[in-house]
Design a protein around this motif. Structure first.
Motif, PDB file in Angstrom:
ATOM      1  N   THR A  56       0.840  -1.195   0.000  1.00  0.00           N
ATOM      2  CA  THR A  56       0.000   0.000   0.000  1.00  0.00           C
ATOM      3  C   THR A  56       0.879   1.251   0.000  1.00  0.00           C
ATOM      4  O   THR A  56       2.082   1.188   0.279  1.00  0.00           O
ATOM      5  CB  THR A  56      -0.910   0.046   1.236  1.00  0.00           C
ATOM      6  N   ILE A  57       0.271   2.377  -0.296  1.00  0.00           N
ATOM      7  CA  ILE A  57       0.977   3.652  -0.249  1.00  0.00           C
ATOM      8  C   ILE A  57       1.499   3.902   1.160  1.00  0.00           C
ATOM      9  O   ILE A  57       2.630   4.370   1.339  1.00  0.00           O
ATOM     10  CB  ILE A  57       0.060   4.802  -0.715  1.00  0.00           C
ATOM     11  N   LEU A  58       0.731   3.562   2.179  1.00  0.00           N
ATOM     12  CA  LEU A  58       1.188   3.748   3.552  1.00  0.00           C
ATOM     13  C   LEU A  58       2.454   2.926   3.819  1.00  0.00           C
ATOM     14  O   LEU A  58       3.428   3.440   4.372  1.00  0.00           O
ATOM     15  CB  LEU A  58       0.089   3.385   4.551  1.00  0.00           C
ATOM     16  N   GLU A  59       2.451   1.682   3.412  1.00  0.00           N
ATOM     17  CA  GLU A  59       3.642   0.839   3.594  1.00  0.00           C
ATOM     18  C   GLU A  59       4.833   1.401   2.831  1.00  0.00           C
ATOM     19  O   GLU A  59       5.964   1.404   3.339  1.00  0.00           O
ATOM     20  CB  GLU A  59       3.348  -0.593   3.141  1.00  0.00           C
TER      21      GLU A  59
ATOM     22  N   ARG B  79      10.481   6.434   4.586  1.00  0.00           N
ATOM     23  CA  ARG B  79      10.917   7.160   5.783  1.00  0.00           C
ATOM     24  C   ARG B  79      12.013   6.391   6.525  1.00  0.00           C
ATOM     25  O   ARG B  79      12.990   6.974   6.981  1.00  0.00           O
ATOM     26  CB  ARG B  79       9.738   7.426   6.717  1.00  0.00           C
ATOM     27  N   GLU B  80      11.848   5.096   6.626  1.00  0.00           N
ATOM     28  CA  GLU B  80      12.805   4.277   7.364  1.00  0.00           C
ATOM     29  C   GLU B  80      14.154   4.156   6.646  1.00  0.00           C
ATOM     30  O   GLU B  80      15.208   4.213   7.285  1.00  0.00           O
ATOM     31  CB  GLU B  80      12.219   2.890   7.582  1.00  0.00           C
ATOM     32  N   GLU B  81      14.126   4.017   5.331  1.00  0.00           N
ATOM     33  CA  GLU B  81      15.350   3.706   4.592  1.00  0.00           C
ATOM     34  C   GLU B  81      16.010   4.878   3.870  1.00  0.00           C
ATOM     35  O   GLU B  81      17.208   4.846   3.633  1.00  0.00           O
ATOM     36  CB  GLU B  81      15.058   2.605   3.565  1.00  0.00           C
ATOM     37  N   ARG B  82      15.214   5.901   3.513  1.00  0.00           N
ATOM     38  CA  ARG B  82      15.788   6.942   2.656  1.00  0.00           C
ATOM     39  C   ARG B  82      15.555   8.372   3.113  1.00  0.00           C
ATOM     40  O   ARG B  82      16.372   9.240   2.857  1.00  0.00           O
ATOM     41  CB  ARG B  82      15.232   6.819   1.239  1.00  0.00           C
TER      42      ARG B  82
ATOM     43  N   VAL C 215       7.218  13.170   7.179  1.00  0.00           N
ATOM     44  CA  VAL C 215       6.252  13.201   8.278  1.00  0.00           C
ATOM     45  C   VAL C 215       4.874  12.857   7.723  1.00  0.00           C
ATOM     46  O   VAL C 215       4.429  13.427   6.732  1.00  0.00           O
ATOM     47  CB  VAL C 215       6.205  14.602   8.927  1.00  0.00           C
ATOM     48  N   LEU C 216       4.203  11.895   8.361  1.00  0.00           N
ATOM     49  CA  LEU C 216       2.855  11.522   7.963  1.00  0.00           C
ATOM     50  C   LEU C 216       2.074  11.048   9.183  1.00  0.00           C
ATOM     51  O   LEU C 216       2.647  10.770  10.221  1.00  0.00           O
ATOM     52  CB  LEU C 216       2.883  10.428   6.889  1.00  0.00           C
TER      53      LEU C 216
END
Length: 107
Positions: free
Chosen positions: A29-32, A38-41, A46-47
């Motif tokens: 999904t877009i959320l995933e 955010r975690e890797e790059r 912010v969301l």
């Protein structure tokens, strides 16, 4: 290769991030995708999200020009270029996070 454009609601800055198709499956999904970015790059991304099951609506955003829930929208259904923006009917606090105060004042 997918190109993801993320617009900051406060500054109007648009960040371009390229994602390899191999990193995604048919159920991503877009959320995933945003959480992975955010975690890797992009740790400054912010969301807002809460339930991840399309119940609360807190992950609502404009995806390719349409208001959608990020937790419900599949990346595979969107094509090679994906534009993600905060909701337009509410002011932005920062990034993709809308200020929900006007909404709750009406309730």
């Amino acid at each position: 290769m997918k190109q993801v454009f993320i617009k900051d609601g406060k500054t109007s800055e648009v960040k371009k991030i390229e994602v390899n198709e191999e990193e995604l499956d048919n159920y991503t999904t877009i959320l995933e995708l945003l959480l992975k970015i955010r975690e890797e790059r992009e740790p400054s991304l912010v969301l807002r999200y809460s339930c991840r099951m399309a119940l609360c609506g807190s992950c609502g955003m404009i995806i390719n020009g349409r208001p959608r829930l990020a937790c419900l929208t599949k990346v595979k259904d969107l094509g090679d270029k994906i534009m993600i923006e905060p909701l337009r009917n509410l002011p932005s606090i920062r990034g993709l996070v809308p200020d929900l105060k006007p909404f709750f004042c009406q309730v």
